[in-house]
Write a protein that holds these residues in place. Structure first.
Motif, PDB file in Angstrom:
ATOM      1  N   ARG A 151       0.533  -1.348  -0.196  1.00  0.00           N
ATOM      2  CA  ARG A 151      -0.026  -0.517  -0.053  1.00  0.00           C
ATOM      3  C   ARG A 151       0.684   1.563  -0.426  1.00  0.00           C
ATOM      4  N   SER A 154      -1.203   3.193   4.831  1.00  0.00           N
ATOM      5  CA  SER A 154      -1.772   2.539   6.584  1.00  0.00           C
ATOM      6  C   SER A 154      -2.040   3.656   7.229  1.00  0.00           C
ATOM      7  N   ASP A 164      -2.854  -0.876  -3.002  1.00  0.00           N
ATOM      8  CA  ASP A 164      -3.477  -2.251  -2.100  1.00  0.00           C
ATOM      9  C   ASP A 164      -4.536  -3.029  -3.377  1.00  0.00           C
TER      10      ASP A 164
END
Length: 179
Positions: A151, A154, A164
């Motif tokens: 990602r 986060s 993601d």
């Protein structure tokens, strides 16, 4: 004149509130894709149609398998039906995102039968293969998300990742006879 193609790019509603509760929203999005496809085929019965994007459902979920009617096997698809080459990938354990230690394949590219058929017609675009780009540099290398897509953020923390979801691709080839 070249072969015409229409691409319907989507980002269907999320699974917020749970898959079952939110499924009608994605099924409505799938019905809209079918209405657009049917309208395109009324104008040009030969147009190839591609439905693609983050569908927030897997290939076998009702929105894709029932509403769109996308089939996992090319031999089962009619010209104005749909083929989902990513169905088998998910069956084989390949996904584009992971949730609660389980893989999903939400990032799909679904092809109309007239693009997916393998008839040798000069100048015709034909499906060749599908790919999930799950390269090592796109994967998390540590922690509980090891092996999952890396990602960008986060919980508000910058992770220097990409997404993601892993990207997907289909390869179409134009059939040309040698003269």
């Amino acid at each position: 004149m070249g072969e015409r193609m229409a691409i319907i790019v989507n980002h269907w509603p999320s699974r917020l509130g749970g898959q079952e509760k939110s499924s009608p929203n994605r099924e409505a999005a799938a019905r809209l894709c079918m209405a657009i496809s049917d309208s395109l085929w009324k104008v040009d019965p030969n147009i190839g149609v591609i439905i693609m994007g983050d569908l927030n459902d897997d290939p076998m979920d009702p929105s894709c398998a029932k509403v769109i009617g996308a089939k996992p096997k090319l031999k089962d698809v009619q010209a104005h039906g749909f083929y989902n080459p990513f169905w088998k990938m998910l069956d084989d354990g390949i996904g584009t995102l992971a949730y609660k230690s389980s893989w999903n394949l939400f990032d799909q590219i679904i092809l109309s039968g007239n693009l997916a058929e393998s008839k040798d017609q000069d100048g015709k675009w034909m499906f060749d293969r599908s790919i999930v780009h799950n390269y090592d540099f796109l994967r998390d290398t540590e922690g509980s998300r090891q092996g999952y897509p890396k990602r960008t953020y986060s919980a508000g923390v910058f992770l220097n990742g990409y997404s993601d979801h892993f990207p997907t691709e289909v390869i179409l080839k134009r059939y040309v006879t040698r003269k």
